[in-house]
Design a protein around this motif. Structure first.
Motif, PDB file in Angstrom:
ATOM      1  N   ARG A   1      -0.924  -0.488  -1.074  1.00 21.69           N
ATOM      2  CA  ARG A   1      -0.099  -1.453  -1.776  1.00 21.69           C
ATOM      3  C   ARG A   1      -0.071  -1.010  -3.237  1.00 21.69           C
ATOM      4  N   ARG A   2       1.054  -1.248  -3.878  1.00 21.81           N
ATOM      5  CA  ARG A   2       1.214  -0.859  -5.281  1.00 21.81           C
ATOM      6  C   ARG A   2       0.008  -1.317  -6.092  1.00 21.81           C
ATOM      7  N   SER A   3      -0.546  -0.438  -6.890  1.00 19.18           N
ATOM      8  CA  SER A   3      -1.702  -0.609  -7.777  1.00 19.18           C
ATOM      9  C   SER A   3      -3.053  -0.429  -7.070  1.00 19.18           C
ATOM     10  N   ASP A   4      -3.064  -0.165  -5.755  1.00 16.40           N
ATOM     11  CA  ASP A   4      -4.322   0.187  -5.087  1.00 16.40           C
ATOM     12  C   ASP A   4      -4.865   1.459  -5.734  1.00 16.40           C
ATOM     13  N   GLU A   5      -6.178   1.577  -5.780  1.00 11.88           N
ATOM     14  CA  GLU A   5      -6.805   2.774  -6.329  1.00 11.88           C
ATOM     15  C   GLU A   5      -7.539   3.510  -5.216  1.00 11.88           C
TER      16      GLU A   5
ATOM     17  N   ALA B   1       3.146   8.937  -3.152  1.00  7.22           N
ATOM     18  CA  ALA B   1       2.879   7.512  -3.294  1.00  7.22           C
ATOM     19  C   ALA B   1       1.889   7.197  -4.405  1.00  7.22           C
ATOM     20  N   VAL B   2       1.305   8.229  -5.021  1.00  9.54           N
ATOM     21  CA  VAL B   2       0.264   7.997  -6.017  1.00  9.54           C
ATOM     22  C   VAL B   2       0.463   8.828  -7.279  1.00  9.54           C
TER      23      VAL B   2
ATOM     24  N   ALA C   1      -1.741   3.884  -6.526  1.00 12.95           N
ATOM     25  CA  ALA C   1      -0.516   3.809  -5.724  1.00 12.95           C
ATOM     26  C   ALA C   1       0.623   3.257  -6.572  1.00 12.95           C
ATOM     27  N   VAL C   2       1.769   3.929  -6.500  1.00 14.28           N
ATOM     28  CA  VAL C   2       2.944   3.481  -7.244  1.00 14.28           C
ATOM     29  C   VAL C   2       3.968   2.840  -6.316  1.00 14.28           C
ATOM     30  N   LYS C   3       3.678   2.848  -5.021  1.00 11.28           N
ATOM     31  CA  LYS C   3       4.549   2.181  -4.058  1.00 11.28           C
ATOM     32  C   LYS C   3       3.742   1.811  -2.823  1.00 11.28           C
ATOM     33  N   ASP C   4       4.273   0.884  -2.041  1.00 12.22           N
ATOM     34  CA  ASP C   4       3.632   0.475  -0.797  1.00 12.22           C
ATOM     35  C   ASP C   4       3.851   1.542   0.265  1.00 12.22           C
TER      36      ASP C   4
END
Length: 126
Positions: free
Chosen positions: A37-41, A77-78, A22-25
């Motif tokens: 959430r940003r950085s979620d995989e 978002a990803v 993810a690059v954004k919430d």
């Protein structure tokens, strides 16, 4: 006829089973959508193939605050995880995923369920 391949950001090819970051919430305003959430995989379980679901992915959160949660998420978002992946020729596309599309919230357009075709009117229950 790759029903499981897609494009994110106009460049990277995605496949079912790939992991994206993810690059954004993203808030999930309705049941069936995956909050990010940003950085979620997220592991991709289904890539929208029909026109009305072309901007959507269905995935399972593998790194994040709600690990194991599944739902629809917007492609925008990803991005693909910056790790080495097998060449596309080595991948075996699979369409055995089963996911249920959420009911659209007021003003939101939910993609059709991956395992079934949408109705002609693109109708949403509720």
């Amino acid at each position: 006829a790759d029903a499981v391949a897609g494009v994110v950001g106009g460049a990277a090819m995605l496949w079912e089973g790939d992991v994206v970051v993810a690059v954004k919430d993203v808030d999930a305003n309705s049941e069936g959508y995956l909050p990010l959430r940003r950085s979620d995989e997220v592991q991709i379980l289904h890539i929208g193939a029909l026109p009305e679901e072309s901007d959507w992915l269905y995935g399972c959160l593998i790194v994040g605050s709600t690990t194991g949660a599944r739902g629809w998420l917007p492609r925008c978002a990803v991005v693909p995880q910056p790790a080495s992946r097998p060449e596309p020729e080595a991948r075996t596309p699979s369409s055995s995923s089963t996911a249920t599309a959420p009911t659209a919230a007021a003003g939101a357009v939910a993609p059709a369920a991956p395992a079934e075709a949408p109705s002609a009117g693109g109708g949403a229950g509720g």
